[in-house]
Design an enzyme around this catalytic site. Sequence first.
Site, mmCIF file in Angstrom:
data_model
loop_
_atom_site.group_PDB
_atom_site.id
_atom_site.type_symbol
_atom_site.label_atom_id
_atom_site.label_comp_id
_atom_site.label_asym_id
_atom_site.label_seq_id
_atom_site.Cartn_x
_atom_site.Cartn_y
_atom_site.Cartn_z
ATOM 1 N N ASP A 108 9.308 7.791 3.228
ATOM 2 C CA ASP A 108 8.298 7.695 2.175
ATOM 3 C C ASP A 108 8.085 6.131 1.593
ATOM 4 O OD1 ASP A 108 6.782 8.239 -0.190
ATOM 5 O OD2 ASP A 108 7.590 10.254 -0.427
ATOM 6 N N GLU B 118 -0.973 9.581 1.013
ATOM 7 C CA GLU B 118 -1.298 10.273 0.058
ATOM 8 C C GLU B 118 -2.413 9.602 -0.791
ATOM 9 O OE1 GLU B 118 0.684 11.744 -4.231
ATOM 10 O OE2 GLU B 118 1.046 9.898 -3.570
ATOM 11 N N ASP C 15 5.082 17.282 -6.390
ATOM 12 C CA ASP C 15 4.380 16.877 -7.586
ATOM 13 C C ASP C 15 3.444 18.028 -8.038
ATOM 14 O OD1 ASP C 15 5.020 14.216 -7.469
ATOM 15 O OD2 ASP C 15 3.544 13.594 -6.129
HETATM 16 C C1 GLC Z 1 2.969 9.666 -6.038
HETATM 17 C C2 GLC Z 1 4.346 10.522 -5.709
HETATM 18 C C3 GLC Z 1 4.725 10.735 -7.315
HETATM 19 C C4 GLC Z 1 4.928 9.454 -7.892
HETATM 20 C C5 GLC Z 1 3.618 8.557 -7.844
HETATM 21 C C6 GLC Z 1 4.172 7.309 -8.194
HETATM 22 O O1 GLC Z 1 1.863 10.363 -6.233
HETATM 23 O O2 GLC Z 1 4.119 11.595 -5.058
HETATM 24 O O3 GLC Z 1 5.740 11.677 -7.124
HETATM 25 O O4 GLC Z 1 5.353 9.589 -9.259
HETATM 26 O O5 GLC Z 1 3.008 8.608 -6.479
HETATM 27 O O6 GLC Z 1 4.735 6.417 -7.342
#
Ligand code: GLC
Length: 545
Positions: free
Chosen positions: A96, A247, A322
């Site tokens: 990640d 994402e 999340d």
């Molecule tokens: C993404 C992650 C989340 C995190 C955010 C900031 O949305 O999935 O868990 O808090 O990014 O990095």
Amino acid sequence: MSNFKDKVVYQIYPKSFKDSNNDGIGDLKGITSKLDYLKLLGIDYIWITPFFISPQNDNGYDITDYYHIDPIYGTMDDLDELIKEADNRNIGLMFDMVFNHTSTTHEWFQKALNGEQKYKNYYFFKKPVNGGMPTNWESKFGGPVWEYVEKFDEYYLHLFDKTQADLNWENPEVRAELAKILNFWIDKGVKGFRFDVINLISKNAFEDDNQGIGKKFYTDGNKVNQYLNELNNITFGKYNDMITVGEMSATTIENCVNYTYPGNHELDMTFNFHHLKVDYQNKEKWTVMDFDFQELKELFNNWQVGMQIGHGWNALFWNCHDQPRSLSRFGNDTKCHDESAKMLATAIHMQRGTPYIYQGEEIGMTNNYFTDIHQYRDVESINYYHILKNQGTNENDIHKILQAKSRDNARSPMQWNKDGGFSENTPWMEMNPNHTKINVENNLNNPNSIFHYYQNLIQLRKKYKVISEGSYIPMEKDHPYIYAYKRQYRGDELIVINNFYDVDTSIEIEYINDYKILTSNYDNHQLNKHLSIRPYETIVLYKSE
Ligand code: GLC
Ligand code: CA
């Protein structure tokens, strides 16, 4: 780019997966010890959320050092062992990459704070405007996006927590540093990457937002495509067995087509979250509302068809670290627990795209229903507890909202057996008391369990090209209870029928006798043209020429 169309990814939140040394926190050795379990499930890749050195203000999404493992999770040897053992089982690891921001404890930010101009240029430091903040944007975790640094009389940008400073991708030195990190992990044997909030990396302009909280100035910005293409060319794109997913925050179909169209050489697939906002009242997350089923169906249909027309590719998911547990949100986590878990799984796994399973989903884990703020660990949940309190919302209502929306619903420890099985010590977050019934052991012992149902869905994807490659055609758009679609590939066809409610209903299927049942969560079907559907029933019909 690898052939990812018949693959399935399993997401691990290491802190809550398995604790090997009994300090109450899950770790890398814990993951290694459970690889046989994952192999049995049949997944191809594991995406592990960040385990790099971090103050853990946002559970590892605030990175101090991208090259080293946080000691709470283990050592580099433990990681090498995990990569090797996964590889022995033909499982690839996806890391990640949190590249929109670093922790403010990162060496680069510390040097910036010391006044080194080279490193100030790694971030966004801005002078006050009219004696105040540079823009009126709001952080995703509540409060302003600007933090004041007195000795410079400047603010720095943080779209998330104030300890997560945004990186300036305009600076080619930043991009070179990030590419170096990817290549380091590729050399270690990593087989893929998930890129955190990657569509926020290009900031178009720093202006006040008169309609919203600033999103339009930094979401899907002008240069995201260029930056991704550049990374692809000099890192993962050079190998033919890498898998990548981005994402995407508040994005559009058009943008996701561009990010994933193979000819663009950016990413393999994208996560979008629109279908997980259908229970937001007036687009506000911190509210409680029954989900809007018609909107959910419309979103699925639009994204499925839109991505298909553009030759893009979706990452398919209900759950992640999340999101509250889908079973509690879109299913029925008491009376129809197993039926609705299996129905939700089918609805997603038969779509066009690559399915992601979040730890515990495959055994039917539910929301936690915490009743005390001290049970929560998540920075976002705790911030919003205080924000809602200051707005005058009463304690009881706040808890109802957190029970429905908190990210901690997904983050409680994995339920391995009737005693818990996660750790012999007190876990960092309470385990859901329903682990006495809902656990891996019970699932493995029961041939009709949710686990075995998922196992079968994965096997079907590998066996039938119509699942991995077929086109998607919406059906029954206006049906009040049923979400249904067709998939077609050469002469093969699937009809996927999912009842999202605790009601008996029916649909009409022409030439039903041409089909056989590929899977269902109920037995004893009578295949009539007028097909009766039971509460939370799912049926996948298949025919071949
Ligand atoms: C993404 C992650 C989340 C995190 C955010 C900031 O949305 O999935 O868990 O808090 O990014 O990095
Ligand atoms: Ca541990």
